[in-house]
Design a protein around this motif. Structure first.
Motif, PDB file in Angstrom:
ATOM      1  N   SER A   1       0.545 -35.377 -10.796  1.00 57.79           N
ATOM      2  CA  SER A   1       0.611 -36.483 -11.770  1.00 57.79           C
ATOM      3  C   SER A   1      -0.348 -36.066 -12.904  1.00 57.79           C
ATOM      4  O   SER A   1       0.127 -36.790 -14.099  1.00 57.79           O
ATOM      5  CB  SER A   1      -0.077 -37.844 -10.859  1.00 57.79           C
TER       6      SER A   1
ATOM      7  N   TYR B   1       1.623 -35.900 -16.574  1.00 55.72           N
ATOM      8  CA  TYR B   1       0.901 -36.526 -17.520  1.00 55.72           C
ATOM      9  C   TYR B   1       0.921 -35.769 -18.965  1.00 55.72           C
ATOM     10  O   TYR B   1       1.087 -36.101 -20.235  1.00 55.72           O
ATOM     11  CB  TYR B   1      -0.211 -37.471 -17.175  1.00 55.72           C
TER      12      TYR B   1
ATOM     13  N   SER C   1      10.525 -39.372  -9.440  1.00 56.64           N
ATOM     14  CA  SER C   1      10.548 -41.075  -9.760  1.00 56.64           C
ATOM     15  C   SER C   1       9.611 -41.252 -10.894  1.00 56.64           C
ATOM     16  O   SER C   1       9.666 -42.134 -11.611  1.00 56.64           O
ATOM     17  CB  SER C   1      10.297 -41.770  -8.572  1.00 56.64           C
ATOM     18  N   TYR C   2       8.483 -40.259 -10.908  1.00 55.89           N
ATOM     19  CA  TYR C   2       7.538 -40.504 -11.893  1.00 55.89           C
ATOM     20  C   TYR C   2       8.356 -40.196 -13.337  1.00 55.89           C
ATOM     21  O   TYR C   2       8.153 -40.879 -14.464  1.00 55.89           O
ATOM     22  CB  TYR C   2       6.468 -39.298 -12.031  1.00 55.89           C
TER      23      TYR C   2
ATOM     24  N   SER D   1      10.447 -43.193 -14.156  1.00 55.60           N
ATOM     25  CA  SER D   1       9.386 -44.317 -14.860  1.00 55.60           C
ATOM     26  C   SER D   1       9.251 -44.092 -16.328  1.00 55.60           C
ATOM     27  O   SER D   1       9.477 -44.947 -17.200  1.00 55.60           O
ATOM     28  CB  SER D   1       8.555 -44.534 -14.018  1.00 55.60           C
TER      29      SER D   1
ATOM     30  N   TYR E   1      -1.371 -44.835 -15.571  1.00 54.44           N
ATOM     31  CA  TYR E   1      -0.905 -43.571 -15.312  1.00 54.44           C
ATOM     32  C   TYR E   1      -1.784 -42.449 -15.338  1.00 54.44           C
ATOM     33  O   TYR E   1      -1.900 -41.550 -14.349  1.00 54.44           O
ATOM     34  CB  TYR E   1       0.307 -43.144 -16.218  1.00 54.44           C
TER      35      TYR E   1
ATOM     36  N   LEU F   1      -3.549 -42.709 -12.011  1.00 59.09           N
ATOM     37  CA  LEU F   1      -2.992 -42.561 -10.613  1.00 59.09           C
ATOM     38  C   LEU F   1      -3.493 -41.326 -10.053  1.00 59.09           C
ATOM     39  O   LEU F   1      -3.595 -41.711  -8.536  1.00 59.09           O
ATOM     40  CB  LEU F   1      -1.542 -41.981 -11.185  1.00 59.09           C
TER      41      LEU F   1
ATOM     42  N   THR G   1      -1.858 -51.076  -9.381  1.00 60.33           N
ATOM     43  CA  THR G   1      -1.634 -50.313 -10.502  1.00 60.33           C
ATOM     44  C   THR G   1      -0.373 -51.052 -11.150  1.00 60.33           C
ATOM     45  O   THR G   1       0.134 -52.131 -10.958  1.00 60.33           O
ATOM     46  CB  THR G   1      -1.473 -48.621 -10.171  1.00 60.33           C
TER      47      THR G   1
ATOM     48  N   ILE H   1       4.653 -47.596 -11.757  1.00 58.18           N
ATOM     49  CA  ILE H   1       4.081 -46.467 -10.655  1.00 58.18           C
ATOM     50  C   ILE H   1       3.470 -47.083  -9.419  1.00 58.18           C
ATOM     51  O   ILE H   1       3.128 -46.322  -8.678  1.00 58.18           O
ATOM     52  CB  ILE H   1       2.891 -45.675 -11.350  1.00 58.18           C
TER      53      ILE H   1
ATOM     54  N   LEU I   1       4.981 -45.455  -6.351  1.00 57.96           N
ATOM     55  CA  LEU I   1       4.464 -44.250  -5.895  1.00 57.96           C
ATOM     56  C   LEU I   1       3.278 -44.187  -4.968  1.00 57.96           C
ATOM     57  O   LEU I   1       3.370 -43.482  -3.849  1.00 57.96           O
ATOM     58  CB  LEU I   1       4.086 -43.269  -7.085  1.00 57.96           C
TER      59      LEU I   1
END
Ligand code: M6R
Length: 598
Positions: free
Chosen positions: A258, A262, A400-401, A404, A429, A432, A557, A561, A564
């Motif tokens: 993650s 980012y 899936s990140y 999104s 994010y 995360l 969150t 996300i 997740l």
């Protein structure tokens, strides 16, 4: 599916090849075999079962002087799992290993009247075909003549009697060369030889490599010069690193992935221009298989929720159906292909169909040497590192990140959210990694103990939780072999509730605040029928103490996300259940990591 390894160098070929072959175990297989050149003669040894079985057999021979060989892990397609059908195959003067499926092998067999076959495989027919063209001198010509008659997919590692070189060729299934001083590798993917070299060349369709003291690549009998590429993947990334299973390691790696995602896709609160701008199109088709399809549903869910209008919409397809459905294609359509391996046959075929229609294509892909990464117009790297466990965890996470982020970028570009809102979301994010860590540190063993002996487990949810339950349920069934299904919670009383009796586990996902009251009512309905209720919920959704027997709470969150975090909990619960059931977690039965047949 099947894995191929070839080696020519100065080291003990058997040892090198077995270590490389083990790195391909994750692809799924049911038998294995090796062929080494021993005093100009080829010795073939095969075994059913795990590579350990093959290794045991090999210990009966002194192969210490052999420096060249090929090997294979077979995932049965043509014919039963037995030694005859295992590779390498040896016919006449040719020995080979094959990954792929030859569609016209029956036709090919008719041309091979002088040969008798020991196996039921299409691969043994290729072996005979090459032999039928071999004049004892011209190996490249024999291979070229043979492949010109084949229909289907193949990656081949080939040895010829009386010759100390190694040959490779491929079509529609990957084959890479590993390059190191004094030694060359041939493999289905780079993870096989990461313990020896990070330099590689990806072979293109019908290029033939001849590996002697040096290597040469030919296409249509003419030399081809290719650039040597470098991967920064390390062997450690592809090893267990002290974890009991790859699956557990890969679940833990989601923390770091993650962070990587980012920094790749967000720069100073802005989306990187590498992230495709969906607003340039009117229709987005997402295509994938299995978990990759489940991940693309997350994109569709948010697009439907926030962006769909009369001029813009999104579809999601399982790849095995996409090609057989009618579509209207024009410049306003973007097709997004989601695939960890980048080699899944149905997804790849759909990508090729879209490319031939001339529309824009994007691959959200992890293996950057893969065919999809090379053939899609745009590539969004998943940055997950080698995923070895057959059941995907970090792959789905990364897909899936990215999905999104694609939607958030779309919302920002179409002014559905302003900069201030975007920054607020992106702050989540950033948090995360620490939130994943909190989810990882929860107790899943107790819940696993309560359900691991059950025959059926049902997942329910509403809104985005339906899509998470697809993936949660898939994870449980593929690694624990417990029958599991998932339903929209509202659908329970339209049929599935008939399946709930005393102590039937019902895992309810609760991350959609807007519909949580309704889901909770559905949970009570299941509970009233004796269901053993397990809730996995975000912390802001409150439930009565008596609702569930086990309650796993994940941090709150942003909604993009939240799924997740819910998924990390589902992954760990499945993992603990499979462990209690003593399943082969990283290599579940019948499954293969990269499904290269349709
Ligand atoms: O490599 P891909 O992402 O294209 O693979 C797609 C599916 O085969 C894969 O997600 C499969 O469903 C996994 N076993 C799920 O854990």
């Amino acid at each position: 599916m099947c894995g191929i390894v070839g080696y020519r160098g100065k080291k003990n070929a058997k040892d090198v090849i077995i270590s490389c072959l083990r790195m391909l175990e994750y692809r799924g297989y049911d038998s294995s075999g090796i062929a080494v050149i021993e005093n100009k003669k080829i010795r073939v040894i095969k075994s059913v079962g795990r590579i350990d079985e093959l290794d045991k057999k090999l210990s009966r021979y002194d192969l210490s002087s052999c420096t060249c060989g090929i090997a294979h892990t077979r995932w049965a397609t043509h014919g039963k799992v037995n030694e005859e059908n295992a590779h390498p195959h040896h016919v006449g003067r040719v020995t080979l290993v094959h990954n792929g499926v030859i569609e016209n092998y029956k036709e090919v067999e008719k041309k091979l009247k002088d040969y008798t076959f020991k196996s039921e495989t299409d691969s043994e027919r290729i072996c005979a075909l090459i032999d039928s063209f071999y004049d004892g001198n011209n190996e490249i010509e024999a291979i070229n003549n043979a492949i010109s008659l084949l229909k289907g997919s193949y990656a081949l590692g080939i040895l010829f009697d009386g010759n100390d070189k190694l040959y490779g060729v491929k079509k529609d299934t990957p084959l890479v060369l590993g390059i190191n001083t004094g030694e060359t590798f041939l493999a289905s993917d780079i993870s096989a030889f990461l313990g020896y070299t990070n330099e590689y060349i990806v072979l293109d369709d019908n290029e033939i490599v001849e590996i002697g003291d040096n290597f040469n690549i030919y296409y249509n009998n003419k030399p081809v010069y290719k650039t040597i590429e470098y991967t920064d993947y390390s062997i450690e990334e592809a090893m267990k690193n002290g974890y009991e299973h790859y699956m557990l390691k890969e679940i833990n790696e989601q923390i770091d992935i993650s962070r990587k995602l980012y920094s790749k896709y967000i720069h100073d609160g802005e989306f990187s221009d590498k992230l495709i701008d969906l607003s340039k199109y009117k229709r987005i088709d997402f295509i994938g298989c299995g978990s990759a399809y489940n991940a693309s549903l997350i994109a569709k869910y948010f697009i439907d929720k926030y962006c769909t209008n009369v001029n813009f919409y999104c579809n999601c397809y399982i790849a095995s159906e996409y090609r057989y459905t009618n579509h209207y294609f024009d410049k306003d359509v973007l097709a997004v292909f989601v695939s960890q391996s980048g080699e899944t046959a149905d997804t790849l075929a759909s990508l090729r169909m879209c490319n031939s229609e001339g529309i824009d294509t994007v691959a959200i892909v992890n293996v950057l040497t893969s065919t999809m990464a090379r053939e899609a117009k745009y590539v969004l790297p998943m940055l997950a590192g080698p995923e070895i466990c057959v059941a995907t965890t970090k792959g789905y996470f990364s897909q899936s990140y990215i999905c999104s982020l694609l939607v958030l970028n779309l919302m920002y570009k179409t002014k559905k959210i302003d900069k201030e809102k975007l920054l607020e979301i992106l702050e989540e994010y950033k948090k995360l990694p620490e939130n994943i860590e909190k989810v990882i540190n929860k107790d899943y063993k107790t819940v696993a103990k309560a359900i691991y002996k059950c025959e059926d487990v049902y997942y329910i949810g509403r809104g985005i939780d339906i899509y998470s339950s697809y993936e949660g349920s898939l994870k449980l069934k593929e690694i624990s072999y417990i029958h599991s299904e998932c339903f929209g919670a509202g659908e329970l009383k339209h049929g599935p509730i008939a399946l709930i009796s005393k102590d039937t586990p019902v895992i309810a996902l609760l991350s959609e605040f807007a519909v949580s009251e309704k889901t909770i009512s559905n949970i009570y309905e299941a509970k009233a029928r004796g269901g053993l209720i397990i809730t996995i919920r975000k912390e802001s959704i409150n439930i009565d103490k008596d609702l569930s027997k086990h309650d796993i709470v994940v941090p709150l969150t942003n909604e993009f996300i939240q799924n997740l975090l819910i998924m990390v909990a589902c992954q760990l619960l499945s993992y603990e259940v499979a462990k209690l059931r003593k399943c082969d977690i990283d290599k579940p039965r019948n499954l293969s990591k990269s499904v290269t047949v349709e």
